[in-house]
Write an enzyme that holds these catalytic residues in place. Structure first.
Site, PDB file in Angstrom:
ATOM      1  CB  THR A 399       2.663   5.306  -0.917  1.00 53.48           C
ATOM      2  OG1 THR A 399       3.180   5.117  -2.215  1.00 53.48           O
ATOM      3  CG2 THR A 399       1.423   6.128  -0.950  1.00 53.48           C
ATOM      4  N   GLY A 482       1.680   0.774  -3.843  1.00 53.91           N
ATOM      5  CA  GLY A 482       1.805   0.483  -5.260  1.00 53.91           C
ATOM      6  C   GLY A 482       0.563  -0.161  -5.839  1.00 53.91           C
TER       7      GLY A 482
END
Length: 591
Positions: A399, A482
């Site tokens: 991410t 996450g």
């Protein structure tokens, strides 16, 4: 069609593994000394009067600042920086992934939420997945099965159409140039690039996904290696794709040649994502959710994301005087970890696509529900096991994160991801980006709110955040990683509001991460119900020992403590303070 072996189903553990060595284990340490600020801070915040940006790559941050200086606003600059990160940090994001954003608009003085997550393919059913992975199997992290519609470009389109001021060509031009001419790869990204491509190559050799030649051609050098630190990397295929968007519009991705290429590629490898799936997609504007924490309104996005887990944690924590307990004390960490465990059980049970399941959001973040959950916490010992709550009892029935702020006060909090690692391993022919593997986060339990269904959006981990105070934007921030994200959000909020750290110190401080809670994909709690509390080397040994005496299973971390960026606006002067994660390659800049 391939049948994925059991090895593919445990890839999460493989990709999470690391040869990272905590500083506490290093033989020698040579820290410098600062004459101001906290001793653990790596640098001062960036202070700027007109605009600021913080991203995971210095060149992407510079692109954002240049876009602001060229007359663009914070939305233009955020899109430009995100496009650049898809090129420069493909280890965590790209056009093949999803996007979420929170935007503060100074004209309307409102917070806007954007859900740019794509749904599962219409042609793939739960029954077909079960026939491939088995009754006791799970959706694997690689290949065509976990691929859902990429929502990122739809997010760019929605933001640009509502708030943008520059043209698509102006916004995308810097990344197109870097994609053609090349850019140097920084240290941390080079490390994860090599790890990801090595793991993907190994998994492909084991037969765990359908095609890998395109990924090799896109992301490896002529020598067949991942680019090393400082090595120039170009991606001409991605430049061509971005040029097509600049010339033909954002819908080119979903209705033009890009969409047709994805469709043809998936048909060739036996996948399910189709042109029709892409053509039917649009991002969705949604209402953010907030709780007031000690006078500050903290904003997150509602499910199917996990943002309200941070709000649930804050609601529980507000019942304790963290400042009195002390920064990095065993008492403060114990309270926050127990609050995390409680919130994550609800996360596993109730968070899902709201078009398919009604999550009781208002109740989950309510004061009364927080009081009921807080009563389960003992200051003397960690809970042996943690049940999810019963909201009905209180009701009637890898991410990237970036943030940008402009001279008018607009602030953008944006997070974007391909999910695990670089994504599914699948790169459509000639497009220069990898498709995400977000569909891995569906449950296959037919009674679970997050159960796989065609056209449904999976549970999401990526969450942007924002804080307002007295009805005005105060701070835009996020922390990638996450399940670390809501835990990290809470640590940042408490570091600043409870313990008085500045935006850079709040990110540089040692972090904790609790693992082992029940997951929205049905994974059960580890370590006898208590999970594992991983801590960075900056957590004092006496604090670790005190936490262990309360029943926590404490271990050294493996480096997975997220990547943070933030911009804080002084409500009196309008001056910005910006910070970037010292654990990554990024930078904060302003002007």
């Amino acid at each position: 069609m391939i049948r994925l072996p059991a090895a593919a189903l445990s890839l999460g553990a493989v990709m999470a593994a690391s040869d990272y060595t905590p500083a506490a284990e290093a033989q020698t340490s040579y820290p410098g000394d600062r004459v101001s600020g906290e001793h653990f801070a790596t640098r001062s915040p960036v202070i700027a009067p007109h605009g600021a940006a913080a991203t995971a790559h210095p060149l992407a941050t510079q692109i954002a600042i240049d876009t602001l200086k060229a007359g663009g606003n914070a939305v233009d600059a955020a899109i430009a920086a995100n496009a650049a990160l898809g090129l420069m940090e493909p280890t965590g994001n790209g056009m093949g992934g999803d996007l979420f954003a929170i935007i503060w608009d100074p004209e309307t003085e409102q917070v806007y939420g954007l859900n740019a997550a794509g749904p599962s393919p219409q042609s793939l059913t739960r029954e077909e997945i079960v026939s491939i992975v088995g009754e006791d199997g799970a959706i694997p992290p690689l290949g065509a099965l976990p691929v859902s519609v990429p929502g990122a470009v739809g997010g760019w389109a929605a933001m640009h159409e509502r708030f943008g001021s520059l043209s698509r060509a102006e916004i995308l031009a810097p990344t197109i140039r870097y994609a053609r001419e090349g850019h140097p790869v920084p240290e941390t990204i080079a490390y994860y690039w090599d790890r990801n491509m090595t793991i993907l190559a190994d998994q492909f050799e084991q037969g765990n996904f359908e095609e890998f030649d395109n990924a090799r051609a896109t992301y490896l050098t002529e020598d067949g290696d991942a680019p090393r630190e400082g090595e120039m990397f170009a991606n001409p295929d991605l430049a061509n794709t971005l040029e097509a968007l600049a010339e033909n519009g954002w819908r080119e991705f979903y209705e033009g040649d890009v969409a047709r290429t994805i469709d043809s590629y998936m048909e060739r490898i036996g996948g399910w994502l189709s042109y029709e799936d892409l053509a039917g997609y649009e991002a969705e504007w949604i209402e953010p959710v907030s709780v007031n924490y000690r006078g500050y309104d903290v904003w997150e996005l509602p499910p199917q994301g996990q943002g309200i887990a941070a709000l649930q944690m804050l609601q529980i924590i507000e019942g304790y005087d963290l400042a009195e307990m002390g920064f990095m004390s065993a008492e403060a960490l114990h309270v926050m970890v127990e609050a995390k465990r409680l919130a994550f059980e609800d996360r596993a049970r109730f968070y899902a696509d709201p078009d398919f399941a009604d999550a009781p959001v208002e109740t989950l973040v309510s004061d009364a529900y927080a009081d009921a959950r807080r009563d389960l916490i003992s200051m003397d010992a960690a809970m042996d096991s943690v049940p999810h709550g019963d909201p009905a009892a209180l009701e009637d029935g890898d991410t990237t994160y970036l943030t940008v702020a402009d001279e008018n006060g607009m602030m953008v909090s944006l997070i974007q991801s391909n999910y695990r690692g670089m994504g599914s391993g699948l790169v459509p022919d000639g497009l220069g980006f990898m498709l995400q593997d977000r569909g891995e986060l569906f449950s296959l339990d037919p009674d679970h709110p997050n159960v796989y269904e065609p056209g449904k959006r999976p549970f999401h981990t990526i969450i942007p955040a924002m804080i307002t105070r007295d009805g005005q934007a105060w701070m835009s921030f996020g922390l990638m990683g996450g399940a670390m994200q809501p835990q990290g959000h809470v640590q940042i909020v408490t570091n600043i509001i409870d313990f008085g750290l500045n935006v850079q110190e709040a990110g540089d401080a040692a972090r904790w991460r609790h693992t082992g809670s029940t997951q929205p994909t049905d994974a059960v709690t580890e370590a006898g119900g208590r999970g594992v509390l991983q801590v960075e080397s900056g957590v004092p040994q006496e604090v670790r020992e005190e936490l262990e005496s309360r029943g926590h299973v404490v271990e050294d971390g493996d480096g997975g403590f997220g990547g943070y960026q933030a911009i804080l606006r002084d409500p009196e002067t309008g001056v910005y303070s910006a910070a970037s994660e010292m654990r990554k390659d990024g930078a904060a800049q302003g002007y």
